[in-house]
Motif scaffolding. Structure first.
Motif, PDB file in Angstrom:
ATOM      1  N   LEU A  79      36.229  66.170 100.284  1.00 16.95           N
ATOM      2  CA  LEU A  79      37.091  65.411  99.220  1.00 16.95           C
ATOM      3  C   LEU A  79      37.492  64.772  98.018  1.00 16.95           C
ATOM      4  N   ASP A  80      38.717  65.067  97.781  1.00 15.30           N
ATOM      5  CA  ASP A  80      39.039  65.492  96.457  1.00 15.30           C
ATOM      6  C   ASP A  80      39.087  63.651  95.353  1.00 15.30           C
ATOM      7  N   CYS A  81      38.438  64.150  94.240  1.00 13.56           N
ATOM      8  CA  CYS A  81      38.422  63.118  93.162  1.00 13.56           C
ATOM      9  C   CYS A  81      39.053  62.791  92.026  1.00 13.56           C
ATOM     10  N   ALA A  82      40.286  61.935  92.297  1.00 12.11           N
ATOM     11  CA  ALA A  82      41.355  61.544  91.795  1.00 12.11           C
ATOM     12  C   ALA A  82      40.539  60.940  90.199  1.00 12.11           C
ATOM     13  N   THR A 110      36.553  68.578  95.295  1.00 15.62           N
ATOM     14  CA  THR A 110      37.142  69.669  94.771  1.00 15.62           C
ATOM     15  C   THR A 110      37.428  68.329  92.825  1.00 15.62           C
ATOM     16  N   LEU A 111      37.478  69.039  91.874  1.00 15.41           N
ATOM     17  CA  LEU A 111      37.248  67.866  90.947  1.00 15.41           C
ATOM     18  C   LEU A 111      38.615  68.484  90.274  1.00 15.41           C
ATOM     19  N   HIS A 112      39.642  68.272  89.498  1.00 15.89           N
ATOM     20  CA  HIS A 112      41.254  68.685  88.378  1.00 15.89           C
ATOM     21  C   HIS A 112      41.038  68.003  87.911  1.00 15.89           C
ATOM     22  N   THR A 124      37.374  64.641  78.930  1.00 13.58           N
ATOM     23  CA  THR A 124      38.250  64.948  80.206  1.00 13.58           C
ATOM     24  C   THR A 124      36.966  65.781  80.757  1.00 13.58           C
ATOM     25  N   LEU A 125      37.686  65.934  81.994  1.00 13.92           N
ATOM     26  CA  LEU A 125      36.215  67.043  82.671  1.00 13.92           C
ATOM     27  C   LEU A 125      36.660  68.327  81.678  1.00 13.92           C
ATOM     28  N   VAL A 158      39.882  72.464  89.726  1.00 15.85           N
ATOM     29  CA  VAL A 158      41.329  72.838  89.280  1.00 15.85           C
ATOM     30  C   VAL A 158      41.092  72.596  87.829  1.00 15.85           C
ATOM     31  N   PRO A 159      41.181  73.864  86.846  1.00 15.39           N
ATOM     32  CA  PRO A 159      42.246  73.512  85.627  1.00 15.39           C
ATOM     33  C   PRO A 159      44.132  73.112  86.213  1.00 15.39           C
ATOM     34  N   ALA A 160      44.728  71.403  86.324  1.00 19.99           N
ATOM     35  CA  ALA A 160      45.489  71.264  87.165  1.00 19.99           C
ATOM     36  C   ALA A 160      46.335  72.231  86.440  1.00 19.99           C
ATOM     37  N   GLU A 161      46.101  72.586  85.055  1.00 14.68           N
ATOM     38  CA  GLU A 161      47.918  72.770  83.943  1.00 14.68           C
ATOM     39  C   GLU A 161      48.093  74.740  84.052  1.00 14.68           C
TER      40      GLU A 161
END
Length: 349
Positions: A79-82, A110-112, A124-125, A158-161
């Motif tokens: 599950l992706d949590c957006a 998955t969190l990001h 933020t997370l 996941v650290p998006a940058e």
């Protein structure tokens, strides 16, 4: 198509501008994300799109190009949590505690996210992880592919940058603009784990139809668009939450009412109370230990139950609530969190 030609089409004002075709939008997204467009062109495009409002084709083009620029690693049946990358200011970030509850039930999550962005500039997370002692701000070149994310026991952050470097390159211009742009939506749909299930937060119910069309085209097996607190994917616990459920090619409005499950609980703090990263972490840990105010515990249980039902791990939200309560009572989510935190600290040392 040149960026200057694209700007002529989207920059004619509210009445004169037209939506780009998918191909035109993809050309614009590629120029922006690959760094071929100038700073002035990028700013002009983002502002013109904000005035015109993005079409489904334009949004999908940006999602597709960002996905092609990102490091993505599949997680089976997850599950992706957006949630919003601009963070939270006055509400509890229930999704973090919920992730450990879901993983304890066998559903990978998955969190990001990134450091705070406009327009909210909220917590933020990564801010909350930093409170744990976990630094997610390393430069991408310092992160080997296998270490771009923090993953243990079914919870992945996941650290998006770091995992999608163009987002880092575009940060300065987004900070200067200080406004919401097409990137605020597209960045949340990169889907780093190629998940079949999605929960996606929105702020305004006016975008439900458009987001439902977009998410249908992105071919998730099932998805839930949630008009949660401050545009998050969390459900409210003190009032009903409007959602759009996408399943089998159909999108239907569904209202989740905590009162229907005997969980409606007044929140202990005023609506304008500002939450710090320390506050977020403290309540998250209290929930997982079973020591938090009932409103926060119930919010996590209901959020968890809805997500378990979406992913087919339980047959109903009611069954999901019983499952979540039993797990919290067992202490399993708390123990998973403690091991995850130790693992995350070891990865970042």
């Amino acid at each position: 198509m040149l960026m200057s030609d694209i700007l002529k089409e989207v920059g004619r004002g509210k009445r004169g501008a037209r939506d780009l075709t998918y191909e035109e939008a993809r050309a614009a997204a590629t120029a922006i994300i690959n760094g071929d467009a100038s700073q002035a062109q990028i700013g002009a495009f983002l502002m013109a799109q904000r005035i015109k409002m993005e079409s489904v084709d334009e949004l999908k083009a940006f999602v597709d190009v960002l996905r092609s620029s990102a490091f993505r690693s599949p997680v089976s049946e997850g599950l992706d949590c957006a949630g919003p990358y601009d963070g939270r200011t006055t509400t509890f970030m229930a999704t973090l505690a919920t992730a450990f509850l879901l993983a304890s039930a066998g559903l990978p999550v998955t969190l990001h996210g990134t450091a705070p962005l406009p327009p909210k500039w909220g917590v933020t997370l990564p801010d909350v992880l930093r409170e744990m002692g976990v630094d997610t701000t390393e430069a991408p070149e310092r992160l080997a592919s296998s270490a771009r994310s923090i993953e243990y026991g079914g919870v992945k952050f996941v650290p998006a940058e770091a995992s999608c470097p163009p987002l880092g390159r575009l940060r300065p211009i987004r900070e200067e603009l200080g406004l919401r742009t097409i990137l605020n939506t597209a960045e949340k749909l990169i889907d780093y784990s190629e998940s079949p299930y999605l929960v996606f937060g929105v702020f305004h119910n006016t975008v439900f139809d458009r987001m439902a069309q977009l998410i249908q085209r992105l071919e998730y097996r099932k998805a839930l668009i949630v008009q949660g607190p401050q545009g998050s994917e969390d459900v409210y616990i003190d009032r009903p939450t409007r959602t759009y459920r996408i399943d089998g090619g159909e999108a239907k409005l569904h209202v989740i009412d905590p009162e229907a499950y005997g969980l409606d609980t007044p929140l202990p703090s005023a609506k304008d109370t500002v939450w710090s990263a320390s506050d977020q972490l403290q309540i998250t840990e209290q929930v997982l230990r079973g020591e938090a105010h009932p409103a926060f515990v119930n919010q996590v249980m209901l959020s968890g139950a809805v997500r378990l039902e979406l992913a087919g791990r339980v047959d109903s939200v009611e069954e999901g609530i019983y499952t979540c309560k039993a797990l919290l009572d067992s202490g399993k989510p708390w123990h998973l969190y403690c091991h995850w935190r130790v693992s995350a600290l070891a990865v970042r040392c």
